[in-house]
Enzyme design. Structure first.
Site, short mmCIF file in Angstrom:
data_model
loop_
_atom_site.label_atom_id
_atom_site.label_comp_id
_atom_site.label_asym_id
_atom_site.label_seq_id
_atom_site.Cartn_x
_atom_site.Cartn_y
_atom_site.Cartn_z
N SER A 260 0.86 -1.18 0.00
CA SER A 260 0.00 0.00 0.00
C SER A 260 0.90 1.23 0.00
CB SER A 260 -0.85 0.00 1.26
OG SER A 260 0.00 0.02 2.38
N LYS A 261 0.29 2.38 -0.21
CA LYS A 261 1.04 3.64 -0.14
C LYS A 261 1.76 3.73 1.19
CE LYS A 261 -0.47 7.17 -3.21
NZ LYS A 261 -1.76 7.28 -3.82
#
Ligand code: GLU
Length: 504
Positions: A260-261
């Site tokens: 994920s970011k």
């Protein structure tokens, strides 16, 4: 029928590195089969639209060499390729489904929807849905008298069009990577197809476009797998044959979770393609790395160019389980591709790097020397200039730990003697062999080890304690630089060799 695949990003921000992998797999599949690769911009969600995102997508694809045959900026026979320019088509198809009885108008306000969800949650339903059961108690064209529906529509009241998901059905489809996949229709919402602003949702636009653009294979990320049963229903209700489906494995961070970011930022892994461009990754390296992120050719090969990848690519070698993003491996690829580049190309790249940093640009022969000596040692082009800045600028500082370790009381006398010997060598004879022979002869004469000269010489010439072999390095630097730097170090270091204690 010839293969047609598409990359269909939504312009909601900078292109993600995972998005580039999806584009790459589509590209490779198309090229492998001699088919078409299409770029379609899915920009129907106005609330998530980000200015400049489409440009970033296009720039990133071009940078990676993933040239598409049809797309918003290159045109093609199935355009327009931006969904915002096709809204009439979706509207027509949404209404067609209502006419056929596969979809319906719904007039519920946000408050009414919320009340329904709360009611169901209170009754113990953890994931309330607008579905075959609840739709019967909501305000829609299935529950309201025909007369009232017509009145509301004519009065211009806000409505959405929802898909009438059948009750108690198992929806199956074959995924080219995962095999047969089945979903219970109970798990699906009566998906909104047309929003109250008259624009379609992703699901409707995606299916309509894949049909009219004659897409033969949908290759996309695993996160879209759960949308596919809705799409399968849409194809059935339109009476269209669905394309083949292939859902690519998730990209995992090295600790196992989804990349994920957030997790990427914590692990120092960039997520946007633009970050990779700016960090100095070569497109060949990124492409090669991404190709192996969920696929392999089934043999020993690791270094493969875009055409080689296209030749070898097939969906049946794409893995089902998640693919771990190994950032060190990517750097390794970058290094491998630098080593494979012709020297002349690297010389040009170093020249550009120097100009960008407003550093003096030495003559071409000198740049070739630097490139030859360093190309095996750098991971990035900019490291020719940043890690070994001393090729381009005389050192102004000397590593304190180097002074402490190697700058002994007799060092200045030894170095001065070496400098004199170097001065006596003609410029044309200033080779690695010759400077080495002089150093060893001097060490023997003074009865000291060669290391007593090698380490402080390196320090004087580069300011650093490590680097390429000293004598090759001296040959590249050349006579004049070596003499000047030795002289300078002899002036500067004695005064500063008392290293101040490091603060606690
Ligand atoms: N617009 C979707 C996205 O942003 C496309 C998914 C698909 O390929 O169907 O990824």
């Amino acid at each position: 029928m010839s293969v047609r695949v598409r990359f269909a990003p939504s312009p909601t921000g900078l292109l993600h590195i995972g998005g580039l992998r999806t584009a790459l797999y589509n590209y490779l599949f198309a090229r492998h089969h001699g088919g078409q690769f299409i770029l379609r911009i899915e920009d129907t969600d106005q609330s998530r639209y980000v200015e400049g995102a489409e440009e970033d997508i296009i720039r990133s694809l071009r940078w990676a060499g993933l040239l598409y045959d049809e797309g918003p900026d290159v045109g093609g026979p199935y355009g327009p390729y931006r969904q915002s320019e096709r809204s009439e088509l979706y509207r027509r198809h949404a209404h067609e489904l209502v006419q056929k009885g596969y979809a319906y108008y719904a007039f519920d306000t946000p408050e009414e929807l919320e009340a329904m969800r709360e009611r169901l949650q209170r009754a113990g339903n953890p994931s309330p849905k607008y579905n075959a059961i609840t739709r019967l108690s909501m305000k829609n064209s299935l529950t309201l008298p025909e007369e009232e529906v017509r009145r509301r529509l004519e009065a211009g009241e806000a409505y959405v069009i929802r898909l009438k998901v059948p009750r108690g059905e198992v929806i199956r489809f074959y995924d080219e990577i995962r095999g047969w996949v089945a979903f219970e229709s109970e798990e699906l919402d009566d998906q909104v197809l047309l929003k109250s602003d008259g624009l379609p949702t992703y699901h409707l636009a995606n299916v309509v476009d894949d049909h009219y653009m004659q897409i033969t294979h949908v290759i996309r990320g695993e996160e879209w797998l759960s949308s596919t049963p809705k799409h399968i229903l849409l194809y059935r209700y339109f009476g269209w044959e669905p394309p083949k489906m292939a859902h690519l494995p998730l990209i995992l961070n090295p600790q196992g979770g989804k990349l994920s970011k957030r997790s990427a930022a914590e692990l120092g892994i960039p997520v946007n393609v633009r970050d990779y461009i700016e960090a100095g990754f070569l497109p060949e390296a990124v492409v090669n790395f991404l190709a192996f992120l969920g696929w392999n050719p089934g043999d020993e090969r690791e270094i493969m160019t875009l055409p080689e990848l296209a030749e070898a690519f097939s969906l049946d070698r794409v893995v089902k389980s998640g693919a771990v993003f190994n950032f060190d491996k990517l750097k390794w690829y970058n290094q491998q591709y630098i080593r494979r580049k012709p020297d002349a190309e690297l010389v040009e790249a170093v020249r550009r790097e120097l100009i960008a940093r407003q550093m003096p640009v030495p003559d071409e022969a000198y740049l070739f020397g630097v490139v030859r000596l360093m190309k095996e040692r750098v991971e990035f082009i900019h490291e020719f200039v940043t890690f070994s800045r001393y090729f381009f600028e005389d050192p102004t500082e000397y590593a304190p730990e180097g002074i402490e370790k190697h700058w002994k009381e007799d060092t200045p006398a030894l170095l001065e003697a070496y400098r004199k010997r170097l001065e006596a060598i003609a410029e044309t004879e200033f080779t690695a062999e010759r400077v080495e022979a002089e150093l060893r002869a001097l060490a023997a004469e003074r009865g000291v080890s060669a290391a007593r000269l090698i380490h402080p010489t390196r320090l004087a010439l580069t300011g650093m304690t490590f680097g390429p072999g000293l004598f090759e390095l001296m040959a590249v630097l050349g006579r004049e630089r070596c003499l000047r730097r030795l002289h300078r170090a002899l002036e500067l270091i004695p005064a500063s060799w008392q290293v101040p204690p490091t603060p606690e």
